[in-house]
Design a protein around this motif. Structure first.
Motif, short mmCIF file in Angstrom:
data_model
loop_
_atom_site.label_atom_id
_atom_site.label_comp_id
_atom_site.label_asym_id
_atom_site.label_seq_id
_atom_site.Cartn_x
_atom_site.Cartn_y
_atom_site.Cartn_z
N SER A 39 0.82 -1.21 0.00
CA SER A 39 0.00 0.00 0.00
C SER A 39 0.86 1.26 0.00
N LEU A 40 1.89 1.30 0.84
CA LEU A 40 2.73 2.48 0.93
C LEU A 40 3.50 2.72 -0.36
N PHE A 41 4.10 1.68 -0.91
CA PHE A 41 4.92 1.83 -2.11
C PHE A 41 4.11 1.76 -3.40
N ALA A 42 2.83 1.40 -3.28
CA ALA A 42 1.92 1.36 -4.43
C ALA A 42 2.40 0.40 -5.52
N VAL A 43 3.02 -0.70 -5.11
CA VAL A 43 3.46 -1.75 -6.03
C VAL A 43 3.27 -3.09 -5.34
N HIS A 44 3.29 -4.17 -6.14
CA HIS A 44 3.18 -5.51 -5.58
C HIS A 44 4.54 -6.15 -5.34
N SER A 45 5.58 -5.61 -5.97
CA SER A 45 6.93 -6.13 -5.78
C SER A 45 7.91 -4.97 -5.83
N LEU A 46 9.05 -5.16 -5.19
CA LEU A 46 10.03 -4.08 -5.07
C LEU A 46 11.43 -4.67 -5.16
N THR A 47 12.25 -4.08 -6.04
CA THR A 47 13.66 -4.44 -6.15
C THR A 47 14.48 -3.19 -5.87
N ILE A 48 15.39 -3.26 -4.91
CA ILE A 48 16.02 -2.04 -4.41
C ILE A 48 17.48 -2.30 -4.07
N GLN A 49 18.29 -1.23 -4.15
CA GLN A 49 19.72 -1.35 -3.85
C GLN A 49 19.95 -1.67 -2.37
N GLN A 50 20.87 -2.62 -2.16
CA GLN A 50 21.28 -2.99 -0.80
C GLN A 50 22.79 -2.94 -0.71
N MET A 51 23.30 -2.77 0.51
CA MET A 51 24.74 -2.83 0.76
C MET A 51 24.95 -2.95 2.25
N HIS A 52 24.72 -4.14 2.80
CA HIS A 52 24.81 -4.26 4.26
C HIS A 52 25.02 -5.71 4.67
N ARG A 53 25.53 -5.84 5.88
CA ARG A 53 25.56 -7.13 6.57
C ARG A 53 24.91 -7.02 7.94
N ASP A 54 25.20 -5.95 8.69
CA ASP A 54 24.48 -5.75 9.95
C ASP A 54 23.00 -5.54 9.65
N HIS A 55 22.17 -5.89 10.61
CA HIS A 55 20.73 -5.72 10.39
C HIS A 55 20.00 -5.67 11.72
N VAL A 56 18.73 -5.29 11.65
CA VAL A 56 17.83 -5.30 12.79
C VAL A 56 17.10 -6.63 12.76
N PRO A 57 17.30 -7.50 13.76
CA PRO A 57 16.76 -8.86 13.67
C PRO A 57 15.26 -8.97 13.94
N VAL A 58 14.73 -8.10 14.79
CA VAL A 58 13.30 -8.15 15.13
C VAL A 58 12.79 -6.73 15.27
N LEU A 59 11.49 -6.55 15.14
CA LEU A 59 10.89 -5.23 15.36
C LEU A 59 11.09 -4.81 16.81
N PRO A 60 11.53 -3.57 17.03
CA PRO A 60 11.83 -3.14 18.40
C PRO A 60 10.62 -3.07 19.33
N SER A 61 9.44 -2.81 18.79
CA SER A 61 8.26 -2.70 19.66
C SER A 61 7.01 -3.09 18.91
N SER A 62 5.94 -3.29 19.66
CA SER A 62 4.70 -3.81 19.08
C SER A 62 3.92 -2.77 18.28
N ASN A 63 4.25 -1.48 18.45
CA ASN A 63 3.51 -0.45 17.71
C ASN A 63 4.17 -0.10 16.38
N LEU A 64 5.11 -0.93 15.94
CA LEU A 64 5.75 -0.75 14.63
C LEU A 64 5.15 -1.75 13.65
N HIS A 65 5.13 -1.36 12.39
CA HIS A 65 4.50 -2.19 11.35
C HIS A 65 5.52 -2.52 10.27
N LEU A 66 5.69 -3.80 10.00
CA LEU A 66 6.67 -4.27 9.03
C LEU A 66 6.23 -3.91 7.61
N LEU A 67 7.21 -3.47 6.80
CA LEU A 67 6.95 -3.14 5.40
C LEU A 67 7.44 -4.20 4.44
#
Length: 331
Positions: A211-239
């Motif tokens: 809904s936010l990105f107005a597409v059904h699929s998304l291909t995007i540039q990445q460059m990382h190894r560190d990451h956030v493993p879980v959502l920090p709190s319950s009032n956040l919504h995964l994209l």
């Protein structure tokens, strides 16, 4: 760009107190919701008034990239400008703050004049226990609470180049940063992953992400190894997610809004990926990091042989979503 010094035109004749944070009436043709807070500036800003964004500069691109693409302020300016529709005449101002060497942050009075705070990357990991990193996390946590209508947008990274890396280089700093700083400020964690994500990468979008990105699929540039493993709190919504990094982006809405609210009612937009990076930037970064032994050769080869030619939805999709979060209609 228009830059206002002293009183803004809409403030003339008013006292110079910090503006109250209240929603403004929606002008004709502007589709911001009236059901929730917007930035303090919106109480008097017409739809044609430039957006003001505080850019927290936490690192730098390599010298060669700066020579051809400019510094982070230039890269973000180019990204935001290109993300506007051809007919869109909306102007904006990025105001940089050096949070590393100068420990320079916007004051509360200055924050009241901004629509959003954006983050660049860093030559340090988001979990490094050093003064300026801890100060940045604390600043982020404070403005989330003390400036509840100020929007936060986090993505981006930077690199520290090692010209003559040893055969077994130490863990390299400079992985994805803004997203992880926001996660830490919200009580979450940032950890080293087992694999890299490099170059254009297909994401699995949640219904909210679609809904936010107005597409059904998304291909995007990445460059990382560190990451956030879980959502920090319950009032956040995964994209979005990938098998390698399950938290590719999340949002938090204003208290009176919900996932069914328009994008302008998003308080925090935090992204693991990098919509501001173009193919030339990513190709150069992969090349120098592969030569230094930071990125494994098979990862660099996969990029060169396949991913380099894949599409990048940074400007055409994610950039438009960023403007929608900022409340700029018609992009």
């Amino acid at each position: 760009m228009d830059v206002y010094f002293g009183q803004r035109p809409c403030d003339r004749g008013k006292s110079q107190k910090t503006p109250s944070r209240k929603p403004r009436p929606t002008p004709p043709g502007n589709h911001r919701s009236l059901h929730g807070p917007t930035s303090a500036r919106d109480a008097c800003r017409p739809s044609t008034m430039p957006s003001r964004i505080a850019l927290l500069i936490a690192g730098a691109l390599p010298d060669h990239l700066q020579a051809t693409h400019g510094d982070y302020t230039a890269v973000f300016t180019a990204f935001l400008r290109a993300s506007l529709a051809p007919h869109q005449q909306h102007d904006f101002e990025l105001v940089p703050y050096d949070v590393v060497h100068k420990m320079h942050y916007p004051t509360d009075d200055e924050l009241a004049t901004y629509d959003a705070v954006m983050y660049t990357g860093s030559a340090s990991n988001a979990y490094d226990d050093i003064e300026w990193i801890n100060t940045l996390v604390a600043f982020t946590a404070r403005i989330i609470d003390a400036h509840p209508t100020l929007k936060l947008i986090g993505a981006s990274l930077s690199f520290r180049v090692i010209p003559h890396a040893p055969p077994n280089p130490p863990p390299q700093k400079g992985i994805c940063f803004g997203h992880q700083i926001i996660a830490r400020a919200l009580g979450g964690s940032c950890v080293r992953n087992t694999a890299w994500e490099v170059g254009p990468t297909p994401l699995h979008l949640t219904p909210l992400g679609k809904s936010l990105f107005a597409v059904h699929s998304l291909t995007i540039q990445q460059m990382h190894r560190d990451h956030v493993p879980v959502l920090p709190s319950s009032n956040l919504h995964l994209l979005a997610s990938t098998p390698t990094s399950p938290i590719q982006g999340f949002v938090r809405f204003f208290p009176t809004a919900s996932p069914s609210s328009p994008p302008s009612q998003i308080h925090i937009l935090s992204l693991q990926f990098h919509p501001e990076f173009t193919e030339p930037i990513v190709s150069h970064l992969i090349s120098i990091r592969a030569q230094s032994g930071i990125i494994p050769s098979d990862v660099a080869s996969d990029y060169a042989q396949r991913r380099k030619q894949w599409p990048n939805d940074g400007v055409s999709v994610v950039g438009k979503a960023v403007w929608a979060v900022l409340g700029v209609a018609g992009v």
